[in-house]
Design a protein around this motif. Structure first.
Motif, PDB file in Angstrom:
ATOM      1  N   ALA A   1       0.679  -0.816   0.864  1.00 42.73           N
ATOM      2  CA  ALA A   1      -0.018  -0.180  -0.031  1.00 42.73           C
ATOM      3  C   ALA A   1       0.718   1.189  -0.551  1.00 42.73           C
ATOM      4  CB  ALA A   1      -0.688   0.070   1.173  1.00 42.73           C
ATOM      5  N   ALA A   2       1.781   1.254   0.512  1.00 48.87           N
ATOM      6  CA  ALA A   2       2.649   2.749   1.290  1.00 48.87           C
ATOM      7  C   ALA A   2       3.433   2.843  -0.938  1.00 48.87           C
ATOM      8  CB  ALA A   2       4.739   1.869   1.722  1.00 48.87           C
ATOM      9  N   ALA A   3       3.868   1.568  -1.257  1.00 48.52           N
ATOM     10  CA  ALA A   3       4.520   1.205  -2.577  1.00 48.52           C
ATOM     11  C   ALA A   3       3.878   2.546  -3.506  1.00 48.52           C
ATOM     12  CB  ALA A   3       5.617   0.038  -2.733  1.00 48.52           C
ATOM     13  N   ALA A   4       2.418   1.097  -3.444  1.00 44.77           N
ATOM     14  CA  ALA A   4       1.034   2.027  -4.646  1.00 44.77           C
ATOM     15  C   ALA A   4       1.285   3.926  -3.828  1.00 44.77           C
ATOM     16  CB  ALA A   4       0.376   1.238  -4.079  1.00 44.77           C
TER      17      ALA A   4
ATOM     18  N   PHE B   1      -7.722 -11.130   1.375  1.00 42.46           N
ATOM     19  CA  PHE B   1      -6.707 -11.592   1.252  1.00 42.46           C
ATOM     20  C   PHE B   1      -5.711 -10.937   0.803  1.00 42.46           C
ATOM     21  CE2 PHE B   1      -9.721 -13.936  -0.944  1.00 42.46           C
ATOM     22  CZ  PHE B   1     -10.009 -15.376  -0.321  1.00 42.46           C
ATOM     23  N   ASP B   2      -6.007  -9.304   1.365  1.00 47.42           N
ATOM     24  CA  ASP B   2      -4.627  -7.958   1.874  1.00 47.42           C
ATOM     25  C   ASP B   2      -4.662  -7.237   0.687  1.00 47.42           C
ATOM     26  OD1 ASP B   2      -4.016  -8.554   4.550  1.00 47.42           O
ATOM     27  OD2 ASP B   2      -2.973 -10.703   4.261  1.00 47.42           O
ATOM     28  N   ASP B   3      -5.376  -7.982  -0.827  1.00 48.72           N
ATOM     29  CA  ASP B   3      -4.598  -7.598  -2.330  1.00 48.72           C
ATOM     30  C   ASP B   3      -5.838  -5.625  -1.545  1.00 48.72           C
ATOM     31  OD1 ASP B   3      -4.531  -9.827  -3.065  1.00 48.72           O
ATOM     32  OD2 ASP B   3      -6.585 -10.153  -3.863  1.00 48.72           O
ATOM     33  N   LEU B   4      -5.557  -5.173  -2.756  1.00 48.84           N
ATOM     34  CA  LEU B   4      -6.163  -3.309  -2.630  1.00 48.84           C
ATOM     35  C   LEU B   4      -6.318  -3.200  -3.478  1.00 48.84           C
ATOM     36  CD1 LEU B   4      -2.565  -2.410  -0.932  1.00 48.84           C
ATOM     37  CD2 LEU B   4      -4.254  -2.794   0.008  1.00 48.84           C
ATOM     38  N   ALA B   5      -7.530  -2.374  -3.497  1.00 49.74           N
ATOM     39  CA  ALA B   5      -8.015  -1.179  -4.598  1.00 49.74           C
ATOM     40  C   ALA B   5      -7.685  -0.068  -5.144  1.00 49.74           C
ATOM     41  CB  ALA B   5      -9.653  -0.871  -4.447  1.00 49.74           C
ATOM     42  N   VAL B   6      -6.936   0.763  -5.989  1.00 55.53           N
ATOM     43  CA  VAL B   6      -6.076   1.770  -5.331  1.00 55.53           C
ATOM     44  C   VAL B   6      -6.844   2.496  -6.899  1.00 55.53           C
ATOM     45  CG1 VAL B   6      -4.294   0.632  -5.134  1.00 55.53           C
ATOM     46  CG2 VAL B   6      -4.434   1.032  -6.301  1.00 55.53           C
ATOM     47  N   SER B   7      -6.827   3.640  -7.477  1.00 54.49           N
ATOM     48  CA  SER B   7      -6.575   4.580  -8.024  1.00 54.49           C
ATOM     49  C   SER B   7      -5.427   5.512  -8.394  1.00 54.49           C
ATOM     50  CB  SER B   7      -7.992   5.744  -8.194  1.00 54.49           C
ATOM     51  OG  SER B   7      -7.095   6.728  -6.676  1.00 54.49           O
TER      52      SER B   7
END
Length: 98
Positions: free
Chosen positions: A36-39, A52-58
């Motif tokens: 998340a920090a890298a994103a 499952f520790d996945d992320l939705a990012v824009s």
């Protein structure tokens, strides 16, 4: 790492000023907070945490390549790939368990 065709297309030919929602599938041994920090460091905004520790990012189209280069990812897809969550969200006859 798997990168969907749609994401590859955006990565190779970004449209200036446009943004996209991405679903980031984290590797089993990855630290989701580090991903998340890298994103965010790549210019993305974490919109929500998925199962499952996945992320939705824009992210802006121009930063998609940077997001795809993040360590700890197993897959990068558009969030459209995960959008059908209810029977009402589809025109097809789909049965959901539960």
């Amino acid at each position: 790492m798997y990168v969907s065709r749609a994401v590859k297309s955006i990565r190779e030919d970004p449209i200036e000023g446009e943004s996209v929602g991405l679903a980031l599938t984290t590797a089993d041994d990855a630290d989701p907070d580090a991903v998340a920090a890298a994103a965010e460091a790549a210019g993305g905004t974490v919109e929500r945490r998925l199962q499952f520790d996945d992320l939705a990012v824009s992210v802006a189209h121009e930063a998609v390549a940077d997001v795809c280069a993040i360590d700890g990812l197993d897959a990068v897809e558009t969030t459209d790939a995960i959008a059908i969550t209810t029977e009402a969200a589809t025109d097809e006859d789909v049965e959901f368990d539960g």
